[in-house]
Design a protein around this motif. Structure first.
Motif, PDB file in Angstrom:
ATOM      1  N   ASN A 220       0.813  -1.221   0.000  1.00 38.05           N
ATOM      2  CA  ASN A 220       0.000   0.000   0.000  1.00 38.05           C
ATOM      3  C   ASN A 220       0.845   1.268   0.000  1.00 38.05           C
ATOM      4  O   ASN A 220       0.463   2.286   0.578  1.00 38.05           O
ATOM      5  CB  ASN A 220      -0.951   0.013   1.218  1.00 38.05           C
ATOM      6  CG  ASN A 220      -1.987  -1.082   1.139  1.00 38.05           C
ATOM      7  OD1 ASN A 220      -2.512  -1.366   0.063  1.00 38.05           O
ATOM      8  ND2 ASN A 220      -2.276  -1.709   2.279  1.00 38.05           N
ATOM      9  N   ARG A 221       1.977   1.214  -0.658  1.00 40.98           N
ATOM     10  CA  ARG A 221       2.829   2.393  -0.779  1.00 40.98           C
ATOM     11  C   ARG A 221       2.586   3.069  -2.126  1.00 40.98           C
ATOM     12  O   ARG A 221       2.272   2.400  -3.110  1.00 40.98           O
ATOM     13  CB  ARG A 221       4.305   2.014  -0.648  1.00 40.98           C
ATOM     14  CG  ARG A 221       4.692   1.486   0.723  1.00 40.98           C
ATOM     15  CD  ARG A 221       6.114   0.972   0.732  1.00 40.98           C
ATOM     16  NE  ARG A 221       6.258  -0.167  -0.177  1.00 40.98           N
ATOM     17  CZ  ARG A 221       7.439  -0.642  -0.594  1.00 40.98           C
ATOM     18  NH1 ARG A 221       8.568  -0.080  -0.201  1.00 40.98           N
ATOM     19  NH2 ARG A 221       7.472  -1.681  -1.398  1.00 40.98           N
ATOM     20  N   THR A 222       2.751   4.373  -2.163  1.00 44.14           N
ATOM     21  CA  THR A 222       2.549   5.136  -3.394  1.00 44.14           C
ATOM     22  C   THR A 222       3.709   6.094  -3.610  1.00 44.14           C
ATOM     23  O   THR A 222       4.371   6.517  -2.655  1.00 44.14           O
ATOM     24  CB  THR A 222       1.235   5.947  -3.337  1.00 44.14           C
ATOM     25  OG1 THR A 222       1.300   6.881  -2.247  1.00 44.14           O
ATOM     26  CG2 THR A 222       0.042   5.029  -3.175  1.00 44.14           C
ATOM     27  N   VAL A 223       3.917   6.415  -4.880  1.00 49.50           N
ATOM     28  CA  VAL A 223       4.962   7.378  -5.257  1.00 49.50           C
ATOM     29  C   VAL A 223       4.353   8.376  -6.230  1.00 49.50           C
ATOM     30  O   VAL A 223       3.826   7.983  -7.276  1.00 49.50           O
ATOM     31  CB  VAL A 223       6.175   6.686  -5.922  1.00 49.50           C
ATOM     32  CG1 VAL A 223       7.222   7.724  -6.329  1.00 49.50           C
ATOM     33  CG2 VAL A 223       6.776   5.642  -5.005  1.00 49.50           C
ATOM     34  N   PRO A 246      12.387   4.246   5.759  1.00 49.84           N
ATOM     35  CA  PRO A 246      11.921   2.911   5.354  1.00 49.84           C
ATOM     36  C   PRO A 246      10.499   2.600   5.790  1.00 49.84           C
ATOM     37  O   PRO A 246       9.857   1.710   5.219  1.00 49.84           O
ATOM     38  CB  PRO A 246      12.927   1.977   6.041  1.00 49.84           C
ATOM     39  CG  PRO A 246      13.470   2.770   7.184  1.00 49.84           C
ATOM     40  CD  PRO A 246      13.486   4.182   6.721  1.00 49.84           C
ATOM     41  N   GLU A 247       9.960   3.293   6.781  1.00 49.99           N
ATOM     42  CA  GLU A 247       8.609   3.028   7.254  1.00 49.99           C
ATOM     43  C   GLU A 247       7.558   3.869   6.534  1.00 49.99           C
ATOM     44  O   GLU A 247       6.353   3.691   6.775  1.00 49.99           O
ATOM     45  CB  GLU A 247       8.526   3.302   8.766  1.00 49.99           C
ATOM     46  CG  GLU A 247       9.484   2.473   9.610  1.00 49.99           C
ATOM     47  CD  GLU A 247       9.259   0.981   9.447  1.00 49.99           C
ATOM     48  OE1 GLU A 247       8.079   0.579   9.316  1.00 49.99           O
ATOM     49  OE2 GLU A 247      10.250   0.223   9.442  1.00 49.99           O
ATOM     50  N   ALA A 248       7.984   4.778   5.692  1.00 52.71           N
ATOM     51  CA  ALA A 248       7.038   5.674   5.016  1.00 52.71           C
ATOM     52  C   ALA A 248       6.175   4.891   4.031  1.00 52.71           C
ATOM     53  O   ALA A 248       6.564   3.839   3.511  1.00 52.71           O
ATOM     54  CB  ALA A 248       7.791   6.793   4.308  1.00 52.71           C
ATOM     55  N   ARG A 249       5.007   5.424   3.770  1.00 50.72           N
ATOM     56  CA  ARG A 249       4.092   4.789   2.831  1.00 50.72           C
ATOM     57  C   ARG A 249       3.827   5.648   1.595  1.00 50.72           C
ATOM     58  O   ARG A 249       3.339   5.140   0.597  1.00 50.72           O
ATOM     59  CB  ARG A 249       2.752   4.495   3.536  1.00 50.72           C
ATOM     60  CG  ARG A 249       2.850   3.349   4.540  1.00 50.72           C
ATOM     61  CD  ARG A 249       3.095   2.024   3.799  1.00 50.72           C
ATOM     62  NE  ARG A 249       3.299   0.906   4.700  1.00 50.72           N
ATOM     63  CZ  ARG A 249       4.500   0.471   5.076  1.00 50.72           C
ATOM     64  NH1 ARG A 249       5.592   1.090   4.635  1.00 50.72           N
ATOM     65  NH2 ARG A 249       4.621  -0.559   5.879  1.00 50.72           N
ATOM     66  N   HIS A 250       4.154   6.911   1.671  1.00 46.97           N
ATOM     67  CA  HIS A 250       3.903   7.809   0.544  1.00 46.97           C
ATOM     68  C   HIS A 250       5.165   8.630   0.268  1.00 46.97           C
ATOM     69  O   HIS A 250       5.754   9.199   1.192  1.00 46.97           O
ATOM     70  CB  HIS A 250       2.715   8.738   0.842  1.00 46.97           C
ATOM     71  CG  HIS A 250       1.474   8.011   1.225  1.00 46.97           C
ATOM     72  ND1 HIS A 250       0.711   7.309   0.320  1.00 46.97           N
ATOM     73  CD2 HIS A 250       0.865   7.845   2.435  1.00 46.97           C
ATOM     74  CE1 HIS A 250      -0.311   6.750   0.935  1.00 46.97           C
ATOM     75  NE2 HIS A 250      -0.238   7.062   2.232  1.00 46.97           N
ATOM     76  N   PHE A 251       5.537   8.661  -1.003  1.00 46.21           N
ATOM     77  CA  PHE A 251       6.748   9.373  -1.410  1.00 46.21           C
ATOM     78  C   PHE A 251       6.389  10.334  -2.537  1.00 46.21           C
ATOM     79  O   PHE A 251       5.563  10.020  -3.399  1.00 46.21           O
ATOM     80  CB  PHE A 251       7.825   8.391  -1.885  1.00 46.21           C
ATOM     81  CG  PHE A 251       8.162   7.324  -0.870  1.00 46.21           C
ATOM     82  CD1 PHE A 251       9.154   7.529   0.061  1.00 46.21           C
ATOM     83  CD2 PHE A 251       7.473   6.114  -0.852  1.00 46.21           C
ATOM     84  CE1 PHE A 251       9.475   6.551   0.999  1.00 46.21           C
ATOM     85  CE2 PHE A 251       7.768   5.134   0.075  1.00 46.21           C
ATOM     86  CZ  PHE A 251       8.777   5.354   1.005  1.00 46.21           C
ATOM     87  N   ASP A 252       7.043  11.476  -2.522  1.00 48.11           N
ATOM     88  CA  ASP A 252       6.809  12.493  -3.549  1.00 48.11           C
ATOM     89  C   ASP A 252       8.157  12.935  -4.110  1.00 48.11           C
ATOM     90  O   ASP A 252       8.960  13.560  -3.410  1.00 48.11           O
ATOM     91  CB  ASP A 252       6.069  13.692  -2.951  1.00 48.11           C
ATOM     92  CG  ASP A 252       5.685  14.734  -3.999  1.00 48.11           C
ATOM     93  OD1 ASP A 252       6.205  14.654  -5.145  1.00 48.11           O
ATOM     94  OD2 ASP A 252       4.864  15.623  -3.695  1.00 48.11           O
ATOM     95  N   VAL A 253       8.422  12.560  -5.376  1.00 47.71           N
ATOM     96  CA  VAL A 253       9.668  12.975  -6.033  1.00 47.71           C
ATOM     97  C   VAL A 253       9.348  13.798  -7.280  1.00 47.71           C
ATOM     98  O   VAL A 253      10.172  13.913  -8.183  1.00 47.71           O
ATOM     99  CB  VAL A 253      10.551  11.758  -6.405  1.00 47.71           C
ATOM    100  CG1 VAL A 253      11.078  11.073  -5.167  1.00 47.71           C
ATOM    101  CG2 VAL A 253       9.783  10.771  -7.285  1.00 47.71           C
ATOM    102  N   SER A 254       8.147  14.355  -7.329  1.00 48.56           N
ATOM    103  CA  SER A 254       7.764  15.137  -8.504  1.00 48.56           C
ATOM    104  C   SER A 254       8.689  16.347  -8.680  1.00 48.56           C
ATOM    105  O   SER A 254       8.914  16.794  -9.808  1.00 48.56           O
ATOM    106  CB  SER A 254       6.313  15.600  -8.381  1.00 48.56           C
ATOM    107  OG  SER A 254       6.114  16.340  -7.198  1.00 48.56           O
ATOM    108  N   VAL A 255       9.188  16.872  -7.554  1.00 48.30           N
ATOM    109  CA  VAL A 255      10.227  17.914  -7.602  1.00 48.30           C
ATOM    110  C   VAL A 255      11.449  17.287  -6.911  1.00 48.30           C
ATOM    111  O   VAL A 255      11.549  17.289  -5.681  1.00 48.30           O
ATOM    112  CB  VAL A 255       9.789  19.186  -6.872  1.00 48.30           C
ATOM    113  CG1 VAL A 255      10.885  20.249  -6.956  1.00 48.30           C
ATOM    114  CG2 VAL A 255       8.488  19.722  -7.462  1.00 48.30           C
TER     115      VAL A 255
END
Length: 264
Positions: A220-223, A246-255
């Motif tokens: 259930n992780r999203t990027v 490592p415990e995160a579930r949501h990542f944002d690399v759009s910037v």
């Protein structure tokens, strides 16, 4: 009284044997130059004719077997049949370019093929098949898409480990500007740039617009990826971000210069 000297005996023998004396040059060298040239040309012509006969007219250098290698999904028999190599024809006369084009036309799964002559009787077909980086579902079937954005095969079951492509694009100005094919290529560019560990965990690549591409991972992780631009930088940033959180579930690399992560 002294006998004849050695020199005198040699002179006497030479007079008695007219064939004695210094060796004569070969017959060809004794002929006039024009005649020598004609003989040489005739010999070369006969040699060339003999070579042509061996290559084209004899039974020694003809196609007797065709083999295929490098297949994964396709079978060697499928490749050999599609190649349609003229068995029995002179090996030298086989047009390898025509066979390569025929294989790519009949079997789109083939990315590249090298047709080689295996003297004296064989033709080898060295195949490299396309590898899917995304799969799009349509009408209960699955369309495989390679790293070049080529939709090359429709299969009844989705290949394992290949992310699904989900296009949820509205009929907006963005769609009219970029088109479905362009958006698909952007999704392919993103999928092809993912780090190996992330690629294995990617389940779906979602495309809502040119600037809104996201990934659904296992657990259930999203990027949030953004556009396909700077995908290499975004991939490296995502790897570092996942190691740092490592415990995160949501990542944002759009910037990529200002990445973010959250646990919920």
């Amino acid at each position: 009284m002294a006998g004849p000297t050695t020199a005198e005996r040699g002179e006497r023998q030479a007079r008695q044997d007219p064939d004695s004396g210094p060796p004569r040059p070969p017959l060809l060298k004794r002929l006039p130059k024009p005649r020598r040239l004609i003989i040489l040309v005739v010999c070369l012509a006969l040699l060339a004719a003999g070579c042509l006969w061996v290559l084209y007219g004899s039974q020694w250098l003809r196609v007797e077997r065709v083999s295929a290698s490098g297949t994964r999904v396709l079978t060697p028999d499928q490749v050999v049949e599609a190649a349609d190599v003229p068995v029995g024809s002179p090996l030298i006369s086989v047009d390898t370019d025509v066979i390569e084009a025929r294989l790519r036309r009949k079997l789109p799964r083939i990315d590249s093929v090298d047709v080689v002559r295996s003297w004296p009787h064989g033709i080898g077909l060295k195949v490299i098949e396309r590898t899917p980086v995304l799969v799009a579902e349509k009408g209960g079937k699955f369309i495989e898409v390679d790293a070049k954005g080529v939709r090359y095969a429709t299969v009844s079951r989705a290949p394992k480990g290949v992310p699904a492509l989900e296009l949820t694009v509205s009929r907006s100005a963005g769609l009219r500007r970029f088109g479905t094919d362009r958006l698909m290529r952007e999704a392919v560019r993103v999928a092809g740039s993912l780090p190996a560990a992330v690629a294995r965990d990617t389940r779906t690549v979602k495309v809502r617009s040119y600037d809104s591409i996201s990934l659904e991972l296992s657990g259930n992780r999203t990027v949030l990826w953004g556009s396909g631009e700077k995908s290499g930088v975004k991939a490296r940033t995502l790897s570092a971000l996942m190691k740092a959180a490592p415990e995160a579930r949501h990542f944002d690399v759009s910037v990529p210069t200002a990445p973010a992560s959250s646990g919920s």
